[in-house]
Design an enzyme around this catalytic site. Structure first.
Site, mmCIF file in Angstrom:
data_model
loop_
_atom_site.group_PDB
_atom_site.id
_atom_site.type_symbol
_atom_site.label_atom_id
_atom_site.label_comp_id
_atom_site.label_asym_id
_atom_site.label_seq_id
_atom_site.Cartn_x
_atom_site.Cartn_y
_atom_site.Cartn_z
ATOM 1 N N ASP A 69 -15.455 -20.363 77.469
ATOM 2 C CA ASP A 69 -15.805 -21.201 76.176
ATOM 3 C C ASP A 69 -15.654 -22.726 76.545
ATOM 4 O O ASP A 69 -15.082 -23.061 77.623
ATOM 5 C CB ASP A 69 -14.395 -20.867 75.100
ATOM 6 C CG ASP A 69 -13.014 -20.730 75.506
ATOM 7 O OD1 ASP A 69 -12.926 -21.549 76.689
ATOM 8 O OD2 ASP A 69 -12.092 -20.408 75.028
ATOM 9 N N ASN A 136 -4.426 -17.276 66.569
ATOM 10 C CA ASN A 136 -4.810 -16.434 65.243
ATOM 11 C C ASN A 136 -5.658 -15.087 65.799
ATOM 12 O O ASN A 136 -6.505 -14.589 64.857
ATOM 13 C CB ASN A 136 -5.714 -17.505 64.436
ATOM 14 C CG ASN A 136 -7.187 -17.841 65.218
ATOM 15 O OD1 ASN A 136 -7.205 -17.352 66.349
ATOM 16 N ND2 ASN A 136 -7.579 -18.735 64.740
ATOM 17 N N HIS A 138 -7.743 -15.012 68.277
ATOM 18 C CA HIS A 138 -9.349 -15.209 68.772
ATOM 19 C C HIS A 138 -9.206 -14.684 70.541
ATOM 20 O O HIS A 138 -8.167 -14.993 70.908
ATOM 21 C CB HIS A 138 -9.685 -16.535 68.555
ATOM 22 C CG HIS A 138 -8.988 -17.649 69.535
ATOM 23 N ND1 HIS A 138 -8.716 -18.970 69.004
ATOM 24 C CD2 HIS A 138 -8.511 -17.695 70.556
ATOM 25 C CE1 HIS A 138 -8.296 -19.801 69.892
ATOM 26 N NE2 HIS A 138 -8.008 -19.025 70.867
ATOM 27 N N GLU A 143 -13.421 -16.999 66.669
ATOM 28 C CA GLU A 143 -12.579 -17.192 65.830
ATOM 29 C C GLU A 143 -12.609 -16.010 64.382
ATOM 30 O O GLU A 143 -13.680 -15.712 64.334
ATOM 31 C CB GLU A 143 -12.656 -18.695 65.043
ATOM 32 C CG GLU A 143 -12.491 -19.664 66.179
ATOM 33 C CD GLU A 143 -11.042 -20.088 66.209
ATOM 34 O OE1 GLU A 143 -10.226 -19.104 66.536
ATOM 35 O OE2 GLU A 143 -10.759 -21.276 65.775
HETATM 36 C C1 GLP Z 1 -7.571 -21.198 73.503
HETATM 37 C C2 GLP Z 1 -8.828 -20.841 74.361
HETATM 38 C C3 GLP Z 1 -8.607 -19.695 74.843
HETATM 39 C C4 GLP Z 1 -7.210 -19.240 75.296
HETATM 40 C C5 GLP Z 1 -6.546 -19.095 74.119
HETATM 41 C C6 GLP Z 1 -4.901 -19.110 74.488
HETATM 42 O O1 GLP Z 1 -7.843 -21.685 72.134
HETATM 43 N N1 GLP Z 1 -10.048 -21.068 73.519
HETATM 44 O O2 GLP Z 1 -9.664 -19.526 75.814
HETATM 45 O O3 GLP Z 1 -7.300 -18.168 76.082
HETATM 46 O O4 GLP Z 1 -6.632 -20.325 73.319
HETATM 47 O O5 GLP Z 1 -4.409 -20.326 75.124
HETATM 48 P P1 GLP Z 1 -3.004 -20.565 75.679
HETATM 49 O O6 GLP Z 1 -3.031 -19.584 76.870
HETATM 50 O O7 GLP Z 1 -2.865 -21.886 75.938
HETATM 51 O O8 GLP Z 1 -2.031 -19.965 74.785
#
Ligand code: GLP
Length: 243
Positions: A69, A136, A138, A143
């Site tokens: 992403d 959330n 995702h 999303e």
């Molecule tokens: C982010 C990214 C994801 C990531 C997720 C969890 O928004 N888009 O690719 O895996 O949220 O992030 P974290 O590991 O910092 O909780």
């Protein structure tokens, strides 16, 4: 039968179990195509993998890395770029040749998304999707609500994601409001999926994803449909919900 769940202790447990899982796949299939997420959760896994490569027990020379992403609308050199994050945390330490990286379309238009999905298919799809879990539900930036067959595309980020991601960049730095993400369809088609989850703040959402109703409102719940190909490595704080 749900996905295989491996509960580990703390960040060291997550790093070792995650690196073992990825290392086994690379030992079996060195020329794998692998999605690597950004975010905080996988950092220890990447550090452990990099240490194993330096020690000569992990060979990444044939690995293809597929971007998961990216924010849209960034100028070149913007410190918030998720590609840059992936470069610092994974590509550099694991010595991935830039020619072996499949990057998302920078402008996220529909044509670009379709071309990316075709390029991925031409390479035989994903061998492994390593994923983090959004607050959330995702996956990548799929999303809620997201359909299980959604392709690679541009998306508007939801307020809870903007809030969660604001902590990456510190006070006064805005989180871009639009992003491009690999589609749910491409992620769910991966031959193996490894979901990494850490921290008590993910307690409710990890259980909703793995045990709750399968619903577009919790995109990660679609992992239940691919359960025989999914491993969830979750730390005890997230699984048991301790503070
Ligand atoms: C982010 C990214 C994801 C990531 C997720 C969890 O928004 N888009 O690719 O895996 O949220 O992030 P974290 O590991 O910092 O909780």
């Amino acid at each position: 039968m749900g996905p295989r769940v491996v509960v580990v202790d703390g960040s060291v447990g997550l790093a070792l179990a995650g690196a073992d899982h990825v290392g086994e796949l690379l030992a079996e299939t060195p020329a794998s195509s692998v999605v690597v997420p950004t975010g905080r959760t996988p950092i220890g896994v990447y550090e452990e993998l990099a240490a194993r490569r330096r020690a000569g027990v992990l060979n990444t020379s044939q690995l293809t890395v597929v971007q998961l992403d990216e924010y849209l609308g960034l100028e070149p050199g913007d410190g918030r770029s998720l590609f840059r994050w992936m470069d610092l945390m994974f590509l550099e330490p694991l010595a991935i040749d830039p020619a072996r990286v499949l990057a998302l379309p920078a402008d996220g238009d529909t044509e670009g998304g379709l071309a990316f999905d075709r390029a991925l298919e031409d390479r035989g799809g994903l061998d492994l999707a390593i994923l983090g879990l959004g607050a959330n539900g995702h996956l990548g930036f799929n999303e809620p609500p997201t359909a299980a067959d959604a392709g690679t595309r541009a998306v508007d980020l939801r307020p809870e994601t903007l809030e969660a991601n604001a902590s990456y960049w510190g006070d006064g730095v805005d989180v871009p409001r639009r992003a491009v993400t690999i589609g749910m369809r491409q992620l769910l088609a991966a031959r193996q999926i490894l979901l990494l989850v850490a921290g008590a703040s993910k307690h409710a959402i990890v259980h909703a994803a793995i045990e709750g109703p399968v619903s577009p409102d919790v995109p990660a719940s679609f992992l239940q449909v691919a359960a025989d190909r999914v491993t969830v490595i979750v730390d005890r704080a997230a699984w048991e919900g301790e503070a």
